[in-house]
Every structure is written in structure tokens, then in C-alpha cells.
Motif scaffolding. Structure first.
Motif, PDB file in Angstrom:
ATOM      1  N   LEU A 105     -35.468  61.011  20.042  1.00 60.27           N
ATOM      2  CA  LEU A 105     -36.557  61.209  19.085  1.00 60.27           C
ATOM      3  C   LEU A 105     -37.920  60.735  19.577  1.00 60.27           C
ATOM      4  O   LEU A 105     -38.910  60.911  18.887  1.00 60.27           O
ATOM      5  N   LYS A 106     -37.979  60.176  20.746  1.00 62.72           N
ATOM      6  CA  LYS A 106     -39.221  59.531  21.207  1.00 62.72           C
ATOM      7  C   LYS A 106     -40.410  60.484  21.339  1.00 62.72           C
ATOM      8  O   LYS A 106     -41.551  60.042  21.342  1.00 62.72           O
ATOM      9  N   ASP A 107     -40.159  61.791  21.401  1.00 62.69           N
ATOM     10  CA  ASP A 107     -41.252  62.756  21.571  1.00 62.69           C
ATOM     11  C   ASP A 107     -41.584  63.549  20.316  1.00 62.69           C
ATOM     12  O   ASP A 107     -42.373  64.490  20.369  1.00 62.69           O
ATOM     13  N   ILE A 108     -41.014  63.188  19.153  1.00 63.83           N
ATOM     14  CA  ILE A 108     -41.310  63.971  17.949  1.00 63.83           C
ATOM     15  C   ILE A 108     -42.747  63.723  17.488  1.00 63.83           C
ATOM     16  O   ILE A 108     -43.370  62.718  17.829  1.00 63.83           O
ATOM     17  N   ALA A 109     -43.241  64.636  16.684  1.00 64.25           N
ATOM     18  CA  ALA A 109     -44.630  64.573  16.218  1.00 64.25           C
ATOM     19  C   ALA A 109     -44.925  63.271  15.466  1.00 64.25           C
ATOM     20  O   ALA A 109     -46.038  62.765  15.534  1.00 64.25           O
ATOM     21  N   LEU A 110     -43.942  62.729  14.767  1.00 63.55           N
ATOM     22  CA  LEU A 110     -44.157  61.484  14.030  1.00 63.55           C
ATOM     23  C   LEU A 110     -44.593  60.367  14.964  1.00 63.55           C
ATOM     24  O   LEU A 110     -45.395  59.518  14.592  1.00 63.55           O
ATOM     25  N   VAL A 111     -44.111  60.384  16.181  1.00 59.36           N
ATOM     26  CA  VAL A 111     -44.478  59.374  17.182  1.00 59.36           C
ATOM     27  C   VAL A 111     -45.760  59.796  17.900  1.00 59.36           C
ATOM     28  O   VAL A 111     -46.674  58.999  18.095  1.00 59.36           O
ATOM     29  N   ARG A 112     -45.841  61.073  18.290  1.00 61.24           N
ATOM     30  CA  ARG A 112     -46.990  61.557  19.065  1.00 61.24           C
ATOM     31  C   ARG A 112     -48.263  61.721  18.230  1.00 61.24           C
ATOM     32  O   ARG A 112     -49.359  61.500  18.715  1.00 61.24           O
ATOM     33  N   GLN A 113     -48.124  62.160  16.984  1.00 58.67           N
ATOM     34  CA  GLN A 113     -49.274  62.419  16.107  1.00 58.67           C
ATOM     35  C   GLN A 113     -49.058  61.687  14.787  1.00 58.67           C
ATOM     36  O   GLN A 113     -48.893  62.302  13.739  1.00 58.67           O
TER      37      GLN A 113
END
Length: 134
Positions: A105-113
Motif C-alpha cells: 500500500l505504500k504507493d496509494i494516493a492516500l500516502v502520495r497525495q
């Protein structure tokens, strides 16, 4: 089938209130990227409900029950809403901390944005979060 995540501050509109209401229109989106994500939602798509600011966790699963239409809280035709209905409360809320440390999950939008209030998810991201919450 598409998958999304929506964010709400619990003191403004909580998962508990959403369940009491049984259905709501998702309003207040004033970001063009988030608005475009609302416009992409189709009836039957699944949506994770995330408590932002307080709690910072995915707490439930909802379903799109009506596709986008003019936001009734504004006369500005640029803004839209969708209708959502709650489906299932997660047994264990999935925290932002868990999501950030999960390799899948480290690259999902919740983390990125992190500031985006409505975001798409891949099927495997949605499934992983639901599994973590079971």
C-alpha cells in the motif's frame, strides 16, 4: 467495478452518522482532481470511508448508489456530488500508519497525495485494506 477512497473529518460527518443516515450525497469537494474522481464513479462502485484528522483510519465500506450530479449546496456548476450508502463497518479500523508501512500500500494516493479528499484505488489496494480491517 472501480474502487475509491473518500475522506471525512469525523466531527463534520462520521461513519456512525453516515450509518444512521443510511445514504448521503458526498458534497463539499472543491478540488478539481477530487471532483474528476467523483465524476468517474459509477453506480455499484465500492468506496472506502476514511476518517481524516481524528483517527486517521479507514473505518468502513460504502457503495455508489447514484452517479454524479450538480452539488445542491452551491450554484457553481463546476462542482458535483455522488450518492453513497454504507455497506460494512470494518472490524478493525485500518490506520494511516498501517497503510504507510504495508509494502502493498505504500504507493496509494492516500500516502502520495495526502490532501486529496476523493481518490481512486486499484482493486488489489482496496482488497488489501479490507483484509487488514477484517
Amino acid at each position: 467495478m472501480q474502487y475509491f477512497l473518500v475522506k471525512s473529518e469525523p466531527f463534520k460527518y462520521s461513519w456512525e452518522k453516515f450509518n444512521e443516515d443510511g445514504r448521503t450525497f458526498w458534497d463539499g469537494v472543491r478540488n478539481y482532481q477530487a471532483r474528476n474522481n467523483l465524476k468517474a464513479m459509477k453506480e455499484g462502485d465500492l468506496v472506502l470511508f476514511y476518517h481524516s484528522n481524528e483517527g486517521k483510519a479507514v473505518v468502513g465500506v460504502a457503495k455508489v448508489v447514484k452517479e454524479f450530479y450538480q452539488d445542491p449546496t452551491t450554484d457553481d456548476v463546476n462542482w458535483v456530488v455522488v450518492d453513497l450508502a454504507p455497506m460494512e463497518t470494518l472490524k478493525n479500523p485500518v490506520t494511516l500508519e498501517q497503510i504507510k508501512t504495508d509494502e502493498q500500500l505504500k504507493d496509494i494516493a492516500l500516502v502520495r497525495q495526502g490532501r486529496l479528499s476523493v481518490m481512486p484505488l486499484k482493486a488489489e489496494e482496496f482488497d488489501r485494506i479490507v483484509a487488514l480491517g477484517s
